[in-house]
Design a protein around this motif. Structure first.
Motif, short mmCIF file in Angstrom:
data_model
loop_
_atom_site.label_atom_id
_atom_site.label_comp_id
_atom_site.label_asym_id
_atom_site.label_seq_id
_atom_site.Cartn_x
_atom_site.Cartn_y
_atom_site.Cartn_z
N CYS A 70 -2.53 -3.33 9.16
CA CYS A 70 -2.25 -2.27 7.95
C CYS A 70 -2.93 -1.01 8.08
O CYS A 70 -2.11 -0.06 7.94
CB CYS A 70 -2.43 -2.97 6.57
N GLY A 77 -5.30 4.55 9.13
CA GLY A 77 -4.29 4.59 8.19
C GLY A 77 -2.83 4.29 8.81
O GLY A 77 -2.84 4.61 10.30
N SER A 79 1.56 4.16 7.88
CA SER A 79 2.70 4.52 6.90
C SER A 79 2.48 3.69 5.60
O SER A 79 3.16 3.96 4.61
CB SER A 79 3.94 4.34 7.54
N TYR A 80 1.82 2.64 5.56
CA TYR A 80 1.70 1.91 4.30
C TYR A 80 0.19 1.23 4.06
O TYR A 80 0.18 0.31 2.99
CB TYR A 80 2.43 0.65 4.45
N LYS A 105 -4.32 -4.46 -5.72
CA LYS A 105 -3.02 -4.68 -5.91
C LYS A 105 -2.31 -3.22 -6.35
O LYS A 105 -3.00 -2.64 -7.40
CB LYS A 105 -2.40 -5.74 -6.84
N VAL A 107 1.28 -2.19 -7.28
CA VAL A 107 2.55 -2.47 -7.01
C VAL A 107 3.30 -1.88 -8.40
O VAL A 107 3.12 -2.51 -9.52
CB VAL A 107 3.01 -3.97 -7.09
N THR A 109 6.85 0.96 -9.44
CA THR A 109 8.13 1.30 -9.01
C THR A 109 8.21 2.07 -7.75
O THR A 109 9.03 2.15 -6.94
CB THR A 109 8.79 2.16 -10.11
N ALA A 110 6.99 2.75 -7.59
CA ALA A 110 6.90 3.66 -6.38
C ALA A 110 6.24 3.13 -5.16
O ALA A 110 6.32 3.40 -4.16
CB ALA A 110 6.11 5.21 -6.91
N ASN A 112 4.70 -0.52 -3.18
CA ASN A 112 4.35 -1.99 -3.12
C ASN A 112 3.12 -2.16 -2.19
O ASN A 112 3.28 -2.74 -0.95
CB ASN A 112 5.70 -2.62 -2.35
N ASN A 113 1.99 -1.77 -2.56
CA ASN A 113 0.72 -2.07 -1.75
C ASN A 113 -0.07 -2.90 -2.26
O ASN A 113 -0.53 -3.04 -3.25
CB ASN A 113 0.09 -0.78 -1.55
N VAL A 114 -0.26 -3.99 -1.42
CA VAL A 114 -1.24 -5.18 -1.72
C VAL A 114 -2.07 -5.25 -0.45
O VAL A 114 -1.74 -5.41 0.43
CB VAL A 114 -0.34 -6.14 -1.97
N PRO A 116 -5.01 -8.15 0.48
CA PRO A 116 -5.06 -9.55 0.29
C PRO A 116 -6.55 -9.82 -0.27
O PRO A 116 -7.57 -8.88 0.57
CB PRO A 116 -4.54 -10.38 1.46
N SER A 117 -7.01 -10.67 -0.49
CA SER A 117 -8.33 -10.99 -0.84
C SER A 117 -8.96 -11.74 0.42
O SER A 117 -8.28 -12.62 1.26
CB SER A 117 -8.47 -12.13 -2.07
#
Lengths: 153, 600
Positions: A70, A77, A79-80, A105, A107, A109-110, A112-114, A116-117
């Motif tokens: 990621c 870095g 693109s996400y 997290k 998340v 409307t703009a 969707n980045n998460v 994880p733990s």
């Protein structure tokens, strides 16, 4: 609630690793442990002539295993996911540890980045300070891109 | 009512006819097969069962394509990488997005007005379990339904007219690292669905669901015991010989096959005459080859399976005991061509490992295996008798071992080509291939398996081949001779699926965001237009109201997006300004947009 518990784990973990480093320092040259701890905290890596210590090298490798997909090559870095060489200019060890252990997290409307733990991922949790050291060296601009060479290589 | 009766009647007639012919009823197949032959529509991701991505429309020609212009565009509202492309069925265009996997039905009679929108509710915790961005390679159509593979491994059937959910089944468990990025593929009365998760140690498989209700028709694993991989030890062939019993199990140590990978996240094709489906399997898990001795069958394999039963007719493993992450999932293009003078029902496959394979798709015989990028160096050639690549010791990450950095391997793990599909033109007889021109250093190390956690076990860094600065090519390929006919350099990897047309023009997108049109004979660039974001989607053509259109999704991301921020290649490579020049972020930013082009 689980978050706080995990954080406590992270903090105790931090003290453990610092103790470990201090112990090592004492064994190595017999100097006062207190000052060594402080030095370790300010510079969590060792870079000499472009070469790094085993911990920083291990951090590079653990980063490649669990973070690179990621956060991109060399912590730069993608693109996400954010550029960590920039993030660590503003983020201290405790926040770094908290984020890695508990995830994050964003998340809406703009976005969707998460993240994880990684609290129970051995390959990450056991080497948190190594990963931090590697990324801090990258962030401080003392370590270039690609696979670092180890001191003594 | 009348119409319904008529449909019922013709269906009964069809069933009777197919029963007479001795095969199963397959209304969806009849309809879909027919629709796929209509060049005005684009009813499956690859255009047709053969995965040719060819359009017989010819309003747009090499002479007039310079007049091409965008006519309308549509924002998907999603920022992540947009792979795949729209479907055009009748007067409706179906557009999908990466996570959260929205599907839009757009009215072509009304400038893309939204007829319906479907947005599944998914647990966002699936996002980080997906390797390399939350891409999705598009929806499928069949039997009046739109089939969507969700990121969280649910397969959903929607009413194509209303967007209403008709059925939904779980094809995997994201907690074990099982997710979905590939497009479903409708064959007869079934929909074929693969699984992603090669970096999480999944046991790869292809599952056929009954289009009617989502029940499982058959399930075929890539690795495991014969009854799980649906092999007949005597009848399943490998290069002309029966595979024998336990052909997969005998190539793994102990139970390692259970987390052995062989994910099936690529494309599927189908030959209605032979009644065979074709697809490839991905990397064995982990990326550390030392940890999994053996050939690791049947990862990295081309499968030809019976469409009704799933039983394998033949298999061919391209990269035994993978040491470089050269997934074998790229599309299998079915084309009837002459190979060295003899007409062959061929299967042509541009593998991640840098070799282009021409095979007899009936028998699985290997006819041609040649490098389609001269930079490829990990193997000298493929032994045509054994089918095995002849690995160069210097580039063997297994021989060099754990904790040793194997340098300068070409291609990189991205492959000489990744999932971005190539196109075949029956007119020129050539294949048009979007490629990567990237090499890597690869260092394997020991890892342990934890369900739902990355199971990678190698670090790598990527850079252009020595002495070069471009990262991609768009090539024309002769699959009989195994030779490049022409090759156009591209600054970045070409991560967009190609389209060929009867107008003599081939189309593809670039990571900077250009839609490009080139002369199919010479490769000469005839037209380009910069869309709002980098293109990793596949180019589509259709006709509506007597006019030919070209459509493509832009929206940079995917694995291509991983090097976006800083560019590939270290700052130790001495390229300086060239290194900076490779930074994709200087050319484009995120955002999903569909752009539709036509002549004035």
């Amino acid at each position: 609630m689980p978050k706080r518990v995990a954080l406590a784990v992270a903090v105790s973990f931090l003290s453990l690793t610092v103790c470990g480093a201090a112990g090592l320092a004492v064994a190595a040259d017999g100097s006062a442990p207190a000052t060594k701890v402080a030095a370790t905290e300010t510079k969590p890596y060792k870079v000499e002539g472009g070469k790094v210590d085993q911990g920083t090298y291990n951090g590079y490798r653990r980063y490649g295993e669990s973070c690179l997909r990621c956060h991109g090559p060399d912590g730069a870095g993608s693109s996400y996911a954010p550029d960590l060489t920039d993030s660590l200019k503003h983020m201290d060890y405790d926040t770094f540890a908290e984020t890695v252990i508990n995830g994050r997290k964003n998340v809406n409307t703009a976005n969707n980045n998460v993240m994880p733990s990684f609290g129970t991922t051995e390959d990450v949790a056991n080497y948190l300070d190594d990963i931090y050291g590697y990324l801090k060296a990258r962030s401080d601009g003392v370590l270039g891109r690609g696979r670092p060479q180890r001191i003594g290589d | 009512m009348n119409q319904r009766k008529k449909v019922l009647l013709s269906w009964t007639a069809l069933v009777a006819a197919s029963m007479l012919a001795g095969s199963q009823p397959s209304l969806a197949n009849e309809e879909l097969g027919k629709l796929s032959k209509d060049p005005k529509q684009w009813v499956m991701q690859s255009g047709d069962y053969a995965n040719q991505r060819y359009s017989s429309l010819k309003q747009i020609t090499a002479a007039n394509v310079k007049e091409l212009r965008p006519i309308w565009s549509f924002s998907t509202g999603v920022l992540r990488g947009h792979e795949g492309g729209p479907l055009i069925v009748g007067d409706v265009m179906y557009v999908h997005t990466p996570f959260p996997n929205i599907v839009y039905a757009l009215d072509l009679n009304n400038q893309g007005r939204i007829l319906w929108k479907y947005e599944p509710k998914q647990d966002p915790n699936v996002i980080p379990v997906m390797c390399c961005d939350t891409v999705n390679r598009g929806v499928a159509y069949g039997d009046g339904k739109i089939i969507l593979n969700q990121a969280d491994a649910n397969v959903v059937a929607l009413d194509a007219k209303t967007g209403k959910e008709l059925w939904k089944v779980a094809n995997g468990d994201p907690k074990k690292g099982e997710t979905m990025t590939g497009a479903p593929f409708v064959v007869k009365d079934k929909v074929l669905v693969g699984i992603s998760g090669g970096e999480f140690g999944v046991q790869g498989r292809m599952t056929a669901y009954n289009l009617k209700d989502g029940s499982v028709a058959w399930k075929a694993y890539s690795v495991g015991p014969d009854d799980q991989i649906l092999f007949d030890p005597q009848k399943t062939m490998n290069l002309g010989k029966p595979v024998g019993a336990n052909s997969s199990l005998s190539t793994w140590q102990g139970d390692q096959w259970k987390t052995g990978g062989g994910a099936t996240w690529g494309w599927t094709s189908y030959d209605p005459q032979l009644n065979l489906i074709y697809y490839g399997s991905g990397n064995p898990s982990t990326w550390n080859p030392k940890q999994r001795p053996g050939d690791n069958k049947w990862s990295m394999t081309i499968f030809a399976r019976d469409a009704d039963t799933g039983v394998a007719k033949w298999v061919y493993q391209m990269t035994p005991h993978d040491e470089w992450d050269y997934d074998g999932v790229n599309e299998m293009i079915l084309a009837d061509i002459k190979v060295k003078g003899t007409p062959v029902k061929a299967l042509v496959h541009f593998d991640r490992n840098g070799f282009a394979y021409t095979m007899n798709r009936e028998t699985g015989e290997l006819l041609v295996a040649e490098k389609y990028d001269p930079a490829v160096n990990w193997a000298t050639h493929v032994d045509m008798k054994t089918g095995r690549p002849q690995v160069v010791a210097q580039y063997s990450t297994d021989q060099n071992g754990e904790d040793k950095n194997t340098k300068g391997v070409c291609p990189a793990a991205l492959g000489s080509k990744d999932q971005q599909p190539a196109s075949f033109s029956p007119e020129t007889g050539l294949f048009y291939v979007p490629t990567n021109h990237v090499c890597m250093d690869y260092e394997p190390f020991k890892v342990s398996y934890t369900a739902g956690q990355p199971y990678v076990g190698a670090t790598l860094s990527m850079f252009p081949p020595k002495g070069e600065s471009h990262l991609g090519n768009f090539i024309a390929w002769d699959a009989s001779a195994g030779k490049i006919v022409w090759s156009n350099k591209e600054t970045f990897s070409v991560w967009s699926g190609a389209l060929t047309t009867a107008g003599g023009v081939a189309f593809y997108g670039t990571l900077e965001g250009y839609l490009k049109a080139v002369d199919m004979k010479t490769g000469k660039e005839l037209y380009k237009f910069k869309t709002p974001s980098g293109i990793i989607g596949n180019v589509t053509s259709y006709e509506h109201g007597g006019k030919q259109y070209i459509a493509v999704l832009s929206g940079v991301g995917g694995w291509a997006g991983i090097g976006m921020a800083a560019g590939l290649g270290g700052d130790t490579d001495g390229l300086g300004a060239v290194g900076a020049y490779r930074q994709l972020a200087n050319y484009t930013q995120l955002g999903g947009v569909l752009t539709v082009f036509a002549l004035p």
